[in-house]
Design a protein around this motif. Structure first.
Motif, mmCIF file in Angstrom:
data_model
loop_
_atom_site.group_PDB
_atom_site.id
_atom_site.type_symbol
_atom_site.label_atom_id
_atom_site.label_comp_id
_atom_site.label_asym_id
_atom_site.label_seq_id
_atom_site.Cartn_x
_atom_site.Cartn_y
_atom_site.Cartn_z
ATOM 1 N N PRO A 184 -23.225 -28.053 -13.200
ATOM 2 C CA PRO A 184 -22.028 -28.683 -13.770
ATOM 3 C C PRO A 184 -20.785 -28.215 -13.014
ATOM 4 C CG PRO A 184 -23.450 -27.780 -15.489
ATOM 5 C CD PRO A 184 -23.963 -27.253 -14.184
ATOM 6 N N ALA A 185 -19.735 -29.005 -13.069
ATOM 7 C CA ALA A 185 -18.533 -28.683 -12.301
ATOM 8 C C ALA A 185 -17.572 -27.794 -13.068
ATOM 9 C CB ALA A 185 -17.825 -29.974 -11.890
ATOM 10 N N LEU A 186 -17.446 -28.036 -14.374
ATOM 11 C CA LEU A 186 -16.430 -27.363 -15.169
ATOM 12 C C LEU A 186 -17.038 -26.809 -16.453
ATOM 13 C CD1 LEU A 186 -13.684 -30.181 -15.154
ATOM 14 C CD2 LEU A 186 -14.056 -28.435 -13.401
ATOM 15 N N ALA A 187 -16.425 -25.745 -16.980
ATOM 16 C CA ALA A 187 -16.819 -25.224 -18.286
ATOM 17 C C ALA A 187 -15.576 -24.846 -19.073
ATOM 18 C CB ALA A 187 -17.736 -24.015 -18.145
ATOM 19 N N ILE A 188 -15.571 -25.232 -20.347
ATOM 20 C CA ILE A 188 -14.515 -24.855 -21.279
ATOM 21 C C ILE A 188 -15.151 -23.962 -22.331
ATOM 22 C CG2 ILE A 188 -12.798 -25.655 -22.937
ATOM 23 C CD1 ILE A 188 -12.806 -28.365 -21.426
ATOM 24 N N ILE A 189 -14.721 -22.712 -22.393
ATOM 25 C CA ILE A 189 -15.249 -21.752 -23.350
ATOM 26 C C ILE A 189 -14.257 -21.673 -24.511
ATOM 27 C CG2 ILE A 189 -16.216 -19.440 -23.643
ATOM 28 C CD1 ILE A 189 -17.450 -21.114 -21.319
ATOM 29 N N GLY A 190 -14.704 -22.018 -25.711
ATOM 30 C CA GLY A 190 -13.781 -22.198 -26.825
ATOM 31 C C GLY A 190 -13.490 -20.970 -27.654
ATOM 32 N N GLU A 191 -13.393 -19.797 -27.032
ATOM 33 C CA GLU A 191 -13.027 -18.587 -27.768
ATOM 34 C C GLU A 191 -11.614 -18.742 -28.347
ATOM 35 O OE1 GLU A 191 -14.574 -15.875 -28.584
ATOM 36 O OE2 GLU A 191 -16.267 -15.601 -27.203
ATOM 37 N N PRO A 192 -11.311 -17.993 -29.427
ATOM 38 C CA PRO A 192 -10.001 -18.160 -30.070
ATOM 39 C C PRO A 192 -8.843 -17.662 -29.218
ATOM 40 C CG PRO A 192 -11.223 -16.342 -31.080
ATOM 41 C CD PRO A 192 -12.166 -17.039 -30.146
ATOM 42 N N THR A 193 -8.061 -18.578 -28.705
ATOM 43 C CA THR A 193 -6.892 -18.250 -27.877
ATOM 44 C C THR A 193 -5.612 -18.862 -28.448
ATOM 45 O OG1 THR A 193 -7.040 -20.210 -26.445
ATOM 46 C CG2 THR A 193 -8.380 -18.283 -25.829
ATOM 47 N N GLU A 194 -5.695 -19.400 -29.685
ATOM 48 C CA GLU A 194 -4.573 -20.150 -30.269
ATOM 49 C C GLU A 194 -4.230 -21.351 -29.397
ATOM 50 O OE1 GLU A 194 -1.732 -17.308 -32.635
ATOM 51 O OE2 GLU A 194 -2.224 -16.341 -30.717
ATOM 52 N N MET A 195 -5.271 -21.905 -28.762
ATOM 53 C CA MET A 195 -5.183 -23.065 -27.881
ATOM 54 C C MET A 195 -4.357 -22.800 -26.631
ATOM 55 S SD MET A 195 -7.262 -25.115 -29.242
ATOM 56 C CE MET A 195 -7.028 -26.484 -28.115
ATOM 57 N N ARG A 196 -4.120 -21.517 -26.328
ATOM 58 C CA ARG A 196 -3.524 -21.182 -25.030
ATOM 59 C C ARG A 196 -4.587 -21.305 -23.949
ATOM 60 N NH1 ARG A 196 -1.948 -15.892 -24.224
ATOM 61 N NH2 ARG A 196 -3.446 -15.239 -25.806
ATOM 62 N N VAL A 197 -4.167 -21.630 -22.746
ATOM 63 C CA VAL A 197 -5.071 -21.776 -21.610
ATOM 64 C C VAL A 197 -5.227 -20.409 -20.938
ATOM 65 C CG1 VAL A 197 -5.492 -22.966 -19.433
ATOM 66 C CG2 VAL A 197 -4.327 -24.166 -21.307
ATOM 67 N N VAL B 21 -7.518 -28.612 -18.648
ATOM 68 C CA VAL B 21 -7.158 -28.214 -20.006
ATOM 69 C C VAL B 21 -5.645 -28.090 -20.159
ATOM 70 C CG1 VAL B 21 -7.432 -26.417 -21.768
ATOM 71 C CG2 VAL B 21 -9.397 -27.169 -20.432
ATOM 72 N N MET B 22 -4.950 -27.687 -19.123
ATOM 73 C CA MET B 22 -3.487 -27.693 -19.178
ATOM 74 C C MET B 22 -2.976 -29.113 -19.407
ATOM 75 S SD MET B 22 -2.376 -24.924 -16.231
ATOM 76 C CE MET B 22 -0.671 -25.457 -16.288
ATOM 77 N N GLU B 23 -3.589 -30.078 -18.740
ATOM 78 C CA GLU B 23 -3.192 -31.472 -18.927
ATOM 79 C C GLU B 23 -3.516 -31.948 -20.343
ATOM 80 O OE1 GLU B 23 -4.599 -35.851 -17.302
ATOM 81 O OE2 GLU B 23 -4.773 -34.128 -15.976
ATOM 82 N N LEU B 24 -4.691 -31.560 -20.854
ATOM 83 C CA LEU B 24 -5.122 -32.012 -22.182
ATOM 84 C C LEU B 24 -4.278 -31.411 -23.294
ATOM 85 C CD1 LEU B 24 -9.019 -31.801 -21.807
ATOM 86 C CD2 LEU B 24 -7.557 -33.825 -21.540
ATOM 87 N N THR B 25 -3.824 -30.173 -23.100
ATOM 88 C CA THR B 25 -3.065 -29.487 -24.149
ATOM 89 C C THR B 25 -1.558 -29.580 -23.965
ATOM 90 O OG1 THR B 25 -3.138 -27.380 -22.949
ATOM 91 C CG2 THR B 25 -4.929 -27.817 -24.514
ATOM 92 N N GLY B 26 -1.126 -29.973 -22.779
ATOM 93 C CA GLY B 26 0.303 -30.002 -22.496
ATOM 94 C C GLY B 26 0.867 -28.654 -22.118
ATOM 95 N N ALA B 27 0.006 -27.694 -21.848
ATOM 96 C CA ALA B 27 0.470 -26.360 -21.474
ATOM 97 C C ALA B 27 1.126 -26.394 -20.094
ATOM 98 C CB ALA B 27 -0.698 -25.381 -21.476
ATOM 99 N N ASN B 28 2.112 -25.514 -19.905
ATOM 100 C CA ASN B 28 2.785 -25.456 -18.599
ATOM 101 C C ASN B 28 2.453 -24.176 -17.846
ATOM 102 O OD1 ASN B 28 4.190 -23.590 -20.059
ATOM 103 N ND2 ASN B 28 6.147 -24.701 -20.042
ATOM 104 N N VAL C 281 -9.168 -30.559 -32.001
ATOM 105 C CA VAL C 281 -9.700 -31.917 -32.079
ATOM 106 C C VAL C 281 -8.878 -32.860 -31.202
ATOM 107 C CG1 VAL C 281 -10.021 -33.889 -33.616
ATOM 108 C CG2 VAL C 281 -10.749 -31.613 -34.349
ATOM 109 N N THR C 282 -7.570 -32.688 -31.198
ATOM 110 C CA THR C 282 -6.700 -33.522 -30.350
ATOM 111 C C THR C 282 -7.036 -33.329 -28.876
ATOM 112 O OG1 THR C 282 -4.894 -33.488 -31.975
ATOM 113 C CG2 THR C 282 -4.307 -33.999 -29.695
ATOM 114 N N MET C 283 -7.233 -32.076 -28.463
ATOM 115 C CA MET C 283 -7.607 -31.804 -27.076
ATOM 116 C C MET C 283 -8.919 -32.497 -26.727
ATOM 117 S SD MET C 283 -8.566 -28.181 -25.174
ATOM 118 C CE MET C 283 -10.175 -28.067 -26.001
#
Length: 384
Positions: A158-171, A319-326, A374-376
């Protein structure tokens, strides 16, 4: 029913599975497999050598490389001796939050992924989407290591992995490694009135702890000038020193539980080499001068590599794009992310809830955090 409501209902079921690391997670794995299979996923349940635990690797979309992994661990830490205001394995929703063991670490993310599976199934076309749910993360990332090795053996990349540990949705693009050990001392018991006739395992274990404290200071001085971690250096923690049976008995056995969290590979090698030489040249000769059968043995619970920040990281950028993080940060706690990175994947950590709530009594996850997750994931469907 909204996707947030679906997520909450699935989370209610997942909390009800008491998947403490010392126990089986098979019932929860079977439940998740059923939900994902109903959404059209191909299911691969990978059991551990005991047959009592398993990883779940499920796939939507086409076969082949280049897909995205959504990953989380199914095990939770114990609740024994913790003062909970409600049953830790029954979901309690109040004050805009959901309470229960594993809510933020990390069944909330798993629930959101599974709730979104039917939406993913309808959207996925050009590359596969994988769900990777593991066992025994809390005790050394054992399941994650087995899953990554399984992918390596199959040649699946696989190319990418998103690990969903609790980060308060920070990247999060980087974290330290986590190496955990128990060092066992076997001496010679005897009467406390004649200490020179025995080998006091507790005393030698205490000297070993003193060496760990010395190494802590040396590692602080080795902090990389450009380190992004807080604290900036490799840390050592002595988690426990156990031994002895009575005031007047020379203890014949003792053990030290300890860990280190390296910021650079050379630090781990320095610590292990120093301790080996200290035991071989100082502690063990002194012990065996009294009893030749005396021993020192270090048991490795896990050596989980860190997530190295990379200049080019497509998972971070996505994930920065999906969450709007800068921007992206680093954290001191460990995850399974570095294991996936060893496969050559781009990896990021981002999930709902706060690590400050993990492992504590009355663990909770805020509903607005679940909603952000869920939005992400909704936005991810456009990239499938």
């Amino acid at each position: 029913m909204s996707d947030l409501q679906k997520t909450t209902e699935i989370l209610r079921d997942l909390i009800g599975f008491p998947t403490v690391s010392v126990d089986s997670n098979l019932a929860m794995i079977d439940h998740l497999a059923t939900l994902l299979a109903d959404a059209g996923a191909r299911i691969d349940i990978q059991r551990d050598p005991t047959g009592k635990k398993a990883n779940l690797f499920a796939t939507l979309g086409p076969e082949g490389d280049g897909g995205i992994i959504l990953s989380g661990h199914t095990d939770v830490v114990p609740v024994a001796d913790q003062d909970w205001s409600s049953d830790p394995f029954v979901m309690d929703e109040r004050d805009g939050a959901v309470f229960g063991r594993g809510t933020c670490d990390m069944k909330g993310f798993i629930a959101a992924c599974v709730a979104m599976a039917p939406t993913f199934a309808a959207a996925v076309t050009t590359r596969p989407l994988h769900f990777a749910f593991t066992y025994d993360e809390e005790t050394g990332c054992i399941g994650g290591g087995a899953l990554v090795e399984n992918l390596r053996e199959k040649g699946l990349r696989p190319a990418l992995a998103i690990i969903g540990e609790p980060t308060e949705m920070r990247v999060i693009e980087g974290h330290k490694g986590c190496f955990e050990y128990t060092t066992h001392f076997t001496g010679l018991e005897g009467h406390g009135s004649s200490p020179d006739l025995g080998v006091n395992a507790v005393e030698y274990a205490a000297r070993y702890v003193a060496r760990l404290l010395d190494l802590k200071d040396r590692l602080r001085a080795r902090a990389p000038a450009d380190s992004r971690f807080d604290p900036a250096w490799t840390t050592i923690n002595t988690g426990g020193l156990h031994g002895g049976v009575a005031h007047n008995v020379i203890p014949g056995k003792a053990h030290v539980d300890w860990e280190m969290r390296p910021v650079q590979p050379g630090d781990a090698e320095l610590v292990k080499r120093d301790l080996h030489e200290y035991c071989a040249n100082h502690l063990l000769p002194a012990m065996q001068a009294i009893d030749p059968s005396a021993t020192i043995r270090t048991e490795t619970w896990g050596e989980v590599v860190g997530l190295e920040p990379m200049i080019a990281n497509a998972a971070r950028d996505l994930v920065m794009e999906l969450t709007g993080a800068n921007g992206a940060d680093t954290v001191p706690f460990g995850t399974e992310a570095g294991l996936f990175q060893t496969l050559g994947m781009d990896v990021v950590v981002c999930g709902p809830g706060s690590i400050a709530q993990a492992h504590k009594p009355d663990e909770f996850i805020a509903l607005d955090q679940l909603d952000q997750c869920v939005t992400m994931l909704h936005r991810l469907t456009a990239r499938l």
